[in-house]
Design a protein around this motif. Sequence first.
Motif, PDB file in Angstrom:
ATOM      1  N   GLN A  61     -40.049  -3.424 -37.025  1.00  0.00           N
ATOM      2  CA  GLN A  61     -39.854  -4.026 -35.554  1.00  0.00           C
ATOM      3  C   GLN A  61     -40.969  -4.642 -35.591  1.00  0.00           C
ATOM      4  O   GLN A  61     -41.672  -4.854 -35.951  1.00  0.00           O
ATOM      5  N   GLU A  62     -41.605  -3.853 -33.904  1.00  0.00           N
ATOM      6  CA  GLU A  62     -43.109  -4.651 -33.838  1.00  0.00           C
ATOM      7  C   GLU A  62     -44.255  -3.781 -34.854  1.00  0.00           C
ATOM      8  O   GLU A  62     -45.369  -4.118 -34.179  1.00  0.00           O
ATOM      9  N   ALA A 110     -36.435  -0.144 -28.743  1.00  0.00           N
ATOM     10  CA  ALA A 110     -36.803  -1.613 -29.424  1.00  0.00           C
ATOM     11  C   ALA A 110     -36.253  -1.148 -31.399  1.00  0.00           C
ATOM     12  O   ALA A 110     -35.799  -2.389 -31.509  1.00  0.00           O
ATOM     13  N   ASP A 150     -32.490  -0.669 -31.943  1.00  0.00           N
ATOM     14  CA  ASP A 150     -31.684  -2.357 -32.433  1.00  0.00           C
ATOM     15  C   ASP A 150     -31.919  -2.648 -33.965  1.00  0.00           C
ATOM     16  O   ASP A 150     -30.730  -2.472 -34.563  1.00  0.00           O
ATOM     17  N   ARG A 154     -23.812  -4.071 -27.720  1.00  0.00           N
ATOM     18  CA  ARG A 154     -25.165  -5.605 -27.382  1.00  0.00           C
ATOM     19  C   ARG A 154     -25.331  -6.464 -28.817  1.00  0.00           C
ATOM     20  O   ARG A 154     -24.733  -7.216 -28.877  1.00  0.00           O
ATOM     21  N   SER A 199     -29.708  -9.923 -24.098  1.00  0.00           N
ATOM     22  CA  SER A 199     -29.827  -8.760 -24.097  1.00  0.00           C
ATOM     23  C   SER A 199     -31.329  -7.837 -24.008  1.00  0.00           C
ATOM     24  O   SER A 199     -31.717  -6.915 -23.112  1.00  0.00           O
ATOM     25  N   GLN A 200     -31.643  -7.908 -25.696  1.00  0.00           N
ATOM     26  CA  GLN A 200     -33.019  -7.770 -25.204  1.00  0.00           C
ATOM     27  C   GLN A 200     -34.168  -8.055 -24.374  1.00  0.00           C
ATOM     28  O   GLN A 200     -34.946  -7.735 -24.125  1.00  0.00           O
ATOM     29  N   GLN A 222     -33.925  -6.506 -21.090  1.00  0.00           N
ATOM     30  CA  GLN A 222     -33.711  -4.979 -20.941  1.00  0.00           C
ATOM     31  C   GLN A 222     -35.455  -5.286 -20.864  1.00  0.00           C
ATOM     32  O   GLN A 222     -35.573  -4.563 -19.841  1.00  0.00           O
ATOM     33  N   THR A 280     -44.451  -4.671 -26.592  1.00  0.00           N
ATOM     34  CA  THR A 280     -45.676  -5.583 -27.081  1.00  0.00           C
ATOM     35  C   THR A 280     -45.791  -6.728 -28.168  1.00  0.00           C
ATOM     36  O   THR A 280     -44.501  -6.835 -27.641  1.00  0.00           O
ATOM     37  N   HIS A 293     -46.710  -8.165 -30.472  1.00  0.00           N
ATOM     38  CA  HIS A 293     -45.432  -7.636 -31.523  1.00  0.00           C
ATOM     39  C   HIS A 293     -44.088  -8.161 -31.283  1.00  0.00           C
ATOM     40  O   HIS A 293     -43.208  -9.303 -31.520  1.00  0.00           O
ATOM     41  N   GLU A 294     -43.284  -7.251 -30.747  1.00  0.00           N
ATOM     42  CA  GLU A 294     -41.819  -7.627 -30.534  1.00  0.00           C
ATOM     43  C   GLU A 294     -42.012  -9.086 -29.690  1.00  0.00           C
ATOM     44  O   GLU A 294     -40.773  -9.632 -29.531  1.00  0.00           O
ATOM     45  N   HIS A 306     -41.338 -12.115 -31.859  1.00  0.00           N
ATOM     46  CA  HIS A 306     -40.601 -11.683 -32.809  1.00  0.00           C
ATOM     47  C   HIS A 306     -39.639 -11.938 -31.354  1.00  0.00           C
ATOM     48  O   HIS A 306     -38.277 -12.815 -32.376  1.00  0.00           O
TER      49      HIS A 306
END
Lengths: 776, 114
Positions: free
Chosen positions: A511-512, A587, A590, A620, B75-76, B79, B91, B93-94, B97
């Motif tokens: 992810q990140e 994160a 997921d 989800r 959903s993400q 949240q 973050t 980065h998230e 994304h």
Amino acid sequence: MSLRDVLVERLDGAGLDADVAALILAAFDARGEEGGRHGDGVARAYLGSITVAGFRGIGREATVSLRPEPGLTLVVGRNGSGKSSFAEGAEIALTGTNARWRDLPAVWRGGWRNLHAEGAPAVTVELRFDGRPEPVRVRRTWPGTSVDGSVVEVVDGEEISAGLDGLGWGEDLTVCRPFLSYSELGKILTGKPKDMHDAIAGILGLERLAATEAALDGDRKALEATAKESARDRTALLADLADLADPRAERALDLLRARKPDVAALAELATAGGPTGDLAPLRRLAVLTPPDLAAVAAAVRELRAVAAAPPPSIGADEVRLADLLERALAHQGADRCPVCRAETHLDEAWAHETRAELAALRARTAETIAHRNRVAEAVAAAHALIAQPPADLPPDLLAVWKEWAAGLSLGKAGPLADHLDAHAAPLVRACVGAAETAEAQLTALDDRWRPLALRLAAWTAREHAVQESAPLLARLKAARAWLTKAANTLRTEELRPMAETASAIWERLRQESNVSLGPVTLAGTGTMKRVELDVTVDGSETSALGVMSQGELHSLALALFLPRVMAARTPFGFVLIDDPVQSMDPAKVDGLAMVLDSVARHRQVVVFTHDTRLRDAVARLRLPATVLEVTRGERSAVTVRPVEDEVARALADARAVAASVDLPQQTAATVVAGLCRTALEAACVQVVRRKLLERGWAHSAVDARVRASRSLTEIASLALFGENRPREDFNAEVPTEVKAAIAFCNRGVHGTHSGGDLLGAITLVARAARTVRRDW
Amino acid sequence: MTGDLLPVAVGLLNKPGQTRTVAFLLRLALEHEVDAFWLRAALPTLPRAPMRTQLLCLTAYTAPSTAARLHSLWSQLSQACHYHSYELSPTVHELHHWHHELLSLLPLPLKPPP
């Protein structure tokens, strides 16, 4: 293609010497039977249920029922609810050990029995093998008090066998171990590099190649050690021989210095001990014969005697007179002297007188000759005692000897006697002295040579063996070098798909994270073996393992572990993962859900977690999954109940849509029908799968059959009968409730729903799904 | 309307302390996109339904995989928008994304009627 065929093919293309290639193959063949490598014909095992009693957190018997097929199942429950006891129970039942306990001190391991249980602890795992309708049960019990004192039996139909051998998993239980717990995740990356290497290399199924490599290397080392020892001894021999002023030593040195010593010549030199080269003079000196002093004394006496005797002298005129008188006797009776012509009658008296005179003359002549002969004999005898000096005499002895030999030029008895008298004794003394010296020298040389000769003989024998095996050693070296390279290449090739899977999984898990995972390679040999992870942080290479967070380390470990579960050779269709979510960023959960979902397409993935985040993520992302909840009541009474699965989730979604008042009727009907269809289809597919698997179908065949179905009715028919039947049969036998539900789904999806009670329709579909799953 | 919101969100992307704002803006942009989609689909009353319902309905009107991804993204973001006491801010980065994910899903394709 078997590993041997691969090896043969590569050997053919390598252009190696035939001898070397034969050596490799012989070593390979000596390493036992071909192991399963590519999983051809592996009947994979799936879990049907795990039943645990009196073990860890579970008191009276409790069962987790699972669908023995690929798919994702989440077993959720609070900490201490007993869910981990199922995971550990299954692991210990099937492997006899447990990763979490293995490394714990004994005091921890003591508390494995549940205090609330009445009978002996027991764990039963029901397995279903692909293509075999009957389940196989593995039952492990603990009759004693020690956790290590367990008894396991495999129940296969009527057959009951002790031990796990009947399952035929062998080392796959270690190599492809389908269990992973939180604590083990932590160990994957932080453990010994060699262990990780072996764990990963093991999955590739190339152990036999590694064993062959080790065997060849062992042979090489043994031969090299002998050669090295021989070379060391040779150096020592060279040094010791150089200290010896012995011609044999010099010869040995010459032979030893050669690049490849002539062992035959050396052996002869060491054993023969005969005179060779420069040692001969010394040996001759040692056996030198001096003149016999007694003989010399006798010769001197004789010489002196002949010298002292008055020399008999007869003049030449007397000899001539004797001749004349002899001839004159013939003239007896003549009247005149034929010589002086005097008129003397040569009468009888004259003749008598003359004869007497003649006799006297003759006697004296004989005397003279005898004396002369005696002198000559005495001189000759003396000369005979004098020998010319032999070759290779030391100079002082040679001088004395030459003095002595000068006597040969003396012909007179007197001087010769004096000469002998003067020189015989000194020469004898010199000779005896020289011989004694030579003898001593020889003894000294022999004393030092003999031990060296023994060593040389021993060394020669060993060196002979070394030289004999030199070609074999060269072949071994070539074989090993080639095999190491070939094995590394093969490993890298075989590893690539796995490494790519790991990278892909990490891509989704990261992810990140700014840490990226490049190619994974196996490196090093022996105890230096390790797995090289090409990990970069923000694109710059670093020993990134140090900078990664605990959560990232776990994710990376998971990325490396999951390919092991997916390996083609594995006989396990299932994988149990205990609490992978701990210390993971929200994160990443997921990403984990998606990764687990992709693994679940091919494997039965059972995840035990106390964390709601994974369950949330699965819902989800609308991933197909079954959720079971474990709760623990009084006295460790553990219950397991299904809380959610695809059917329930689709129906819940449908209810949410139906409850929205603002939706146009047509839209609501279409969407609700679609979700209801999903629910009903999922229920039917579960039944189809169960029935076909019970008939011995393989999972892949079931998947193909389901995919080939064109309508909901067809799948429902398949679910009802477990086989293709005409539509009329289905219509005749299907319960009206199910028929109505199917009709609702079909009408709605095709936009022909005429409105009405959507919530009522959903209830109808829910009942139908329950009927299908319960009764069919 | 998305045209107005996304640049604002992008402008704030690298500002510290604004991460939840960005998540909120991204979610708003997504919801506006779905609204616009319903208009295109000639279903003007749908935006009044709850967002979960709308996202479920999307399955019937656009590619199912697109609908699922959009549902997950929403959903993400939801949240991330909430100030859960135990959860940390998203973050950068998230956020990047999610931003890329949103851009890759747009515009939502209208499924031809069956």
